[in-house]
Design a protein around this motif. Structure first.
Motif, PDB file in Angstrom:
ATOM      1  N   TYR A 132       4.328  15.911  32.822  1.00 46.07           N
ATOM      2  CA  TYR A 132       4.604  16.809  31.701  1.00 46.07           C
ATOM      3  C   TYR A 132       4.051  18.185  32.070  1.00 46.07           C
ATOM      4  CZ  TYR A 132       5.416  18.028  26.775  1.00 46.07           C
ATOM      5  OH  TYR A 132       5.889  18.585  25.611  1.00 46.07           O
ATOM      6  N   PRO A 133       4.895  19.109  32.519  1.00 44.22           N
ATOM      7  CA  PRO A 133       4.411  20.373  33.088  1.00 44.22           C
ATOM      8  C   PRO A 133       4.008  21.438  32.077  1.00 44.22           C
ATOM      9  CG  PRO A 133       6.799  20.276  33.218  1.00 44.22           C
ATOM     10  CD  PRO A 133       6.353  18.952  32.669  1.00 44.22           C
ATOM     11  N   LYS A 134       4.342  21.248  30.802  1.00 38.77           N
ATOM     12  CA  LYS A 134       4.064  22.299  29.821  1.00 38.77           C
ATOM     13  C   LYS A 134       2.571  22.359  29.471  1.00 38.77           C
ATOM     14  CE  LYS A 134       8.660  21.668  27.838  1.00 38.77           C
ATOM     15  NZ  LYS A 134       9.432  21.229  26.651  1.00 38.77           N
ATOM     16  N   ARG A 135       2.094  23.555  29.176  1.00 38.73           N
ATOM     17  CA  ARG A 135       0.698  23.739  28.790  1.00 38.73           C
ATOM     18  C   ARG A 135       0.421  23.016  27.471  1.00 38.73           C
ATOM     19  NH1 ARG A 135      -2.886  28.186  30.102  1.00 38.73           N
ATOM     20  NH2 ARG A 135      -4.640  28.217  28.648  1.00 38.73           N
ATOM     21  N   LEU A 136      -0.709  22.313  27.409  1.00 43.93           N
ATOM     22  CA  LEU A 136      -1.045  21.516  26.233  1.00 43.93           C
ATOM     23  C   LEU A 136      -2.327  22.037  25.586  1.00 43.93           C
ATOM     24  CD1 LEU A 136      -0.319  17.947  27.660  1.00 43.93           C
ATOM     25  CD2 LEU A 136       0.987  19.119  25.881  1.00 43.93           C
ATOM     26  N   ASP A 137      -2.319  22.083  24.254  1.00 49.99           N
ATOM     27  CA  ASP A 137      -3.469  22.514  23.470  1.00 49.99           C
ATOM     28  C   ASP A 137      -4.263  21.267  23.062  1.00 49.99           C
ATOM     29  OD1 ASP A 137      -5.133  23.164  21.216  1.00 49.99           O
ATOM     30  OD2 ASP A 137      -3.992  25.014  20.955  1.00 49.99           O
ATOM     31  N   SER A 138      -5.457  21.097  23.623  1.00 47.66           N
ATOM     32  CA  SER A 138      -6.260  19.899  23.367  1.00 47.66           C
ATOM     33  C   SER A 138      -6.649  19.763  21.904  1.00 47.66           C
ATOM     34  CB  SER A 138      -7.527  19.920  24.232  1.00 47.66           C
ATOM     35  OG  SER A 138      -7.196  19.859  25.595  1.00 47.66           O
ATOM     36  N   GLU A 139      -6.982  20.869  21.255  1.00 43.77           N
ATOM     37  CA  GLU A 139      -7.390  20.811  19.854  1.00 43.77           C
ATOM     38  C   GLU A 139      -6.255  20.316  18.963  1.00 43.77           C
ATOM     39  OE1 GLU A 139      -9.235  24.217  18.184  1.00 43.77           O
ATOM     40  OE2 GLU A 139     -10.690  24.438  19.819  1.00 43.77           O
ATOM     41  N   LYS A 140      -5.051  20.808  19.196  1.00 45.08           N
ATOM     42  CA  LYS A 140      -3.901  20.374  18.410  1.00 45.08           C
ATOM     43  C   LYS A 140      -3.620  18.885  18.633  1.00 45.08           C
ATOM     44  CE  LYS A 140      -1.297  24.698  17.903  1.00 45.08           C
ATOM     45  NZ  LYS A 140      -0.011  25.379  18.225  1.00 45.08           N
ATOM     46  N   MET A 141      -3.753  18.434  19.882  1.00 44.28           N
ATOM     47  CA  MET A 141      -3.498  17.019  20.163  1.00 44.28           C
ATOM     48  C   MET A 141      -4.543  16.131  19.511  1.00 44.28           C
ATOM     49  SD  MET A 141      -1.916  16.784  24.025  1.00 44.28           S
ATOM     50  CE  MET A 141      -3.415  17.300  24.855  1.00 44.28           C
ATOM     51  N   ASN A 142      -5.807  16.542  19.550  1.00 44.47           N
ATOM     52  CA  ASN A 142      -6.856  15.776  18.885  1.00 44.47           C
ATOM     53  C   ASN A 142      -6.612  15.693  17.382  1.00 44.47           C
ATOM     54  OD1 ASN A 142      -8.988  14.708  20.659  1.00 44.47           O
ATOM     55  ND2 ASN A 142      -9.206  16.828  21.322  1.00 44.47           N
ATOM     56  N   GLU A 143      -6.188  16.804  16.798  1.00 43.86           N
ATOM     57  CA  GLU A 143      -5.894  16.832  15.371  1.00 43.86           C
ATOM     58  C   GLU A 143      -4.735  15.885  15.033  1.00 43.86           C
ATOM     59  OE1 GLU A 143      -4.773  20.098  11.869  1.00 43.86           O
ATOM     60  OE2 GLU A 143      -5.185  20.780  13.917  1.00 43.86           O
ATOM     61  N   ALA A 144      -3.719  15.878  15.892  1.00 40.84           N
ATOM     62  CA  ALA A 144      -2.575  14.983  15.692  1.00 40.84           C
ATOM     63  C   ALA A 144      -3.008  13.520  15.776  1.00 40.84           C
ATOM     64  CB  ALA A 144      -1.495  15.280  16.724  1.00 40.84           C
ATOM     65  N   ILE A 204       2.856  13.613  19.922  1.00 41.27           N
ATOM     66  CA  ILE A 204       1.600  14.312  20.221  1.00 41.27           C
ATOM     67  C   ILE A 204       1.817  15.391  21.282  1.00 41.27           C
ATOM     68  CG2 ILE A 204      -0.702  14.025  21.232  1.00 41.27           C
ATOM     69  CD1 ILE A 204      -0.707  11.196  19.897  1.00 41.27           C
ATOM     70  N   LEU A 205       2.590  15.086  22.297  1.00 43.29           N
ATOM     71  CA  LEU A 205       2.856  16.070  23.351  1.00 43.29           C
ATOM     72  C   LEU A 205       3.630  17.274  22.812  1.00 43.29           C
ATOM     73  CD1 LEU A 205       3.811  13.780  26.378  1.00 43.29           C
ATOM     74  CD2 LEU A 205       1.682  15.043  26.048  1.00 43.29           C
ATOM     75  N   GLU A 206       4.591  17.039  21.954  1.00 39.46           N
ATOM     76  CA  GLU A 206       5.362  18.144  21.379  1.00 39.46           C
ATOM     77  C   GLU A 206       4.485  19.023  20.487  1.00 39.46           C
ATOM     78  OE1 GLU A 206       8.900  16.586  19.569  1.00 39.46           O
ATOM     79  OE2 GLU A 206       9.563  15.621  21.429  1.00 39.46           O
ATOM     80  N   ILE A 207       3.532  18.409  19.793  1.00 34.47           N
ATOM     81  CA  ILE A 207       2.576  19.188  18.996  1.00 34.47           C
ATOM     82  C   ILE A 207       1.646  19.977  19.922  1.00 34.47           C
ATOM     83  CG2 ILE A 207       0.573  18.990  17.455  1.00 34.47           C
ATOM     84  CD1 ILE A 207       2.105  16.595  16.139  1.00 34.47           C
ATOM     85  N   GLY A 208       1.173  19.323  20.977  1.00 35.28           N
ATOM     86  CA  GLY A 208       0.272  19.985  21.921  1.00 35.28           C
ATOM     87  C   GLY A 208       0.897  21.143  22.664  1.00 35.28           C
ATOM     88  N   SER A 209       2.220  21.072  22.871  1.00 32.06           N
ATOM     89  CA  SER A 209       2.919  22.149  23.589  1.00 32.06           C
ATOM     90  C   SER A 209       3.453  23.216  22.647  1.00 32.06           C
ATOM     91  CB  SER A 209       4.070  21.573  24.425  1.00 32.06           C
ATOM     92  OG  SER A 209       5.061  20.996  23.575  1.00 32.06           O
ATOM     93  N   GLY A 210       3.272  23.029  21.341  1.00 32.06           N
ATOM     94  CA  GLY A 210       3.717  24.018  20.366  1.00 32.06           C
ATOM     95  C   GLY A 210       5.162  23.893  19.947  1.00 32.06           C
ATOM     96  N   GLU A 211       5.842  22.826  20.358  1.00 30.87           N
ATOM     97  CA  GLU A 211       7.245  22.627  20.019  1.00 30.87           C
ATOM     98  C   GLU A 211       7.429  21.983  18.648  1.00 30.87           C
ATOM     99  OE1 GLU A 211       9.018  20.313  23.071  1.00 30.87           O
ATOM    100  OE2 GLU A 211       8.544  21.722  24.679  1.00 30.87           O
ATOM    101  N   ARG A 212       6.341  21.448  18.092  1.00 29.35           N
ATOM    102  CA  ARG A 212       6.439  20.698  16.840  1.00 29.35           C
ATOM    103  C   ARG A 212       5.225  21.021  15.967  1.00 29.35           C
ATOM    104  NH1 ARG A 212       8.907  16.125  14.922  1.00 29.35           N
ATOM    105  NH2 ARG A 212      10.087  15.973  16.866  1.00 29.35           N
ATOM    106  N   GLU A 213       5.437  21.086  14.672  1.00 24.15           N
ATOM    107  CA  GLU A 213       4.344  21.311  13.735  1.00 24.15           C
ATOM    108  C   GLU A 213       3.639  19.983  13.441  1.00 24.15           C
ATOM    109  OE1 GLU A 213       3.223  24.186  12.534  1.00 24.15           O
ATOM    110  OE2 GLU A 213       4.747  25.259  13.716  1.00 24.15           O
ATOM    111  N   ILE A 214       2.342  20.059  13.292  1.00 21.50           N
ATOM    112  CA  ILE A 214       1.568  18.843  13.056  1.00 21.50           C
ATOM    113  C   ILE A 214       1.928  18.176  11.730  1.00 21.50           C
ATOM    114  CG2 ILE A 214      -0.410  19.962  11.920  1.00 21.50           C
ATOM    115  CD1 ILE A 214      -2.180  18.074  13.681  1.00 21.50           C
TER     116      ILE A 214
END
Length: 246
Positions: A132-144, A204-214
Motif C-alpha cells: 500500500y504505497p499511499k502515505r498513512l496517518d497513524s492517528e487517524k487509523m488508531n481512531e478508526a 482503515i487504510l482509506e481513512i488513514g490515507s485521507g480517502e474516507r471520513e472516519i
C-alpha cells in the motif's frame, strides 16, 4: 473413539482456502484428511475452528477429528509432518475430551494483517503483506480502530448476503505495530464474519490515507450496507495467529 486436536501452521498461497472442495485437491482440509486416512485406514473428517479464504495463512489454526486408531500422538505428529506438503505443518497433536469441538468451543481468535507501506514494493514480503504505497496517518487509523472495538453488528463489514445467523460480533482489541515499512494490525475478537477483517482493514487504510471520513464507520454500523465500507484487501496479508479456548 478418540478425539484428536491438531494445531496447524500453513502458507496459504498455493491453496484455495481451508475448506475441502469436491473438485480440487488444493485445500488445507483436503490435504490433511488425505494423510490422516492413509495413517489410520479410516475415512477422516477434520473440523476446523473456522474457514480461511484462498491465500490466507495460519500460524495457529486448530482442528479436531475422531478416530479409532491406536497411534500415539507423537507418532501421529511425525507421520503428518513427514507426508504433508512442506507448506503445511502440524505444530501439536493432543488427545482431548470427547466433547471438544474446534469450532463451537473457541472463545476468541487472533488475526494479523500486514501492510507494506512504501512507494517501493518488497521482494521478500510480497506474498505475506499488501503493498500500500499511499502515505498513512497513524492517528487517524488508531481512531478508526477504536470505533470497531466492542460489540457491534458487522453485517456491513462482511461479504455475507443474507443470513439467519447473528452477525453481531465483539472485537476485544485492535493494535498497530510498525517496523520500518512493515505495519502489523492485530485483531482479537470472539469471531469474524466472511471477509470481515479484510473489509475493516480496507476501510482503515482509506481513512488513514485521507480517502474516507472516519464517520463512515458508524454509518455502516447503522445502515449495514456493504458498499458504504472500504475495499476488500487481498487475502495474502492475513494470518490466523491463534484460537483460544476455555
Amino acid at each position: 473413539m478418540r478425539n484428536i486436536k491438531l494445531t496447524i501452521e500453513y502458507d496459504g498461497k498455493r491453496y484455495l482456502g481451508w475448506q475441502r472442495l469436491g473438485d480440487t485437491e488444493k485445500t488445507i482440509q483436503g490435504k490433511i484428511e488425505t494423510i490422516l486416512a492413509q495413517m489410520t485406514g479410516e475415512k477422516i473428517e477434520i473440523i476446523g475452528s473456522g474457514r480461511t479464504d484462498a491465500g490466507t495463512h495460519a500460524r495457529g489454526q486448530v482442528a479436531n477429528f475422531k478416530t479409532a486408531s491406536t497411534f500415539e500422538t507423537e507418532k501421529m505428529l511425525d507421520f503428518l509432518n513427514r507426508y504433508l506438503p512442506r507448506d503445511i505443518v502440524i505444530k501439536q497433536v493432543e488427545e482431548v475430551a470427547e466433547r471438544f469441538h474446534a469450532r463451537y468451543h473457541a472463545t476468541s481468535k487472533t488475526y494479523s494483517y500486514y501492510i507494506w507501506n512504501d512507494v517501493i514494493p518488497t521482494a521478500f514480503h510480497r506474498a505475506y503483506s499488501f503493498h500500500y504505497p499511499k502515505r498513512l496517518d497513524s492517528e487517524k487509523m488508531n481512531e478508526a480502530c477504536q470505533l470497531f472495538i466492542g460489540k457491534h453488528d458487522f453485517l456491513g463489514f462482511s461479504s455475507l448476503k443474507k443470513t439467519k445467523k447473528s452477525t453481531v460480533r465483539t472485537i476485544e482489541t485492535i493494535s498497530i505495530q510498525k517496523e520500518g515499512s512493515l505495519i502489523r494490525f492485530t485483531y482479537v475478537g470472539d469471531g469474524f464474519l466472511y471477509n470481515m477483517i479484510r473489509i475493516m482493514m480496507g476501510t482503515i487504510l482509506e481513512i488513514g490515507s485521507g480517502e474516507r471520513e472516519i464517520a463512515t464507520i458508524n454509518q455502516v454500523f447503522k445502515e449495514k450496507i456493504r458498499t458504504q465500507a472500504g475495499e476488500t484487501v487481498p487475502a495474502h496479508g492475513l494470518f490466523l495467529d491463534e484460537v483460544s479456548y476455555k
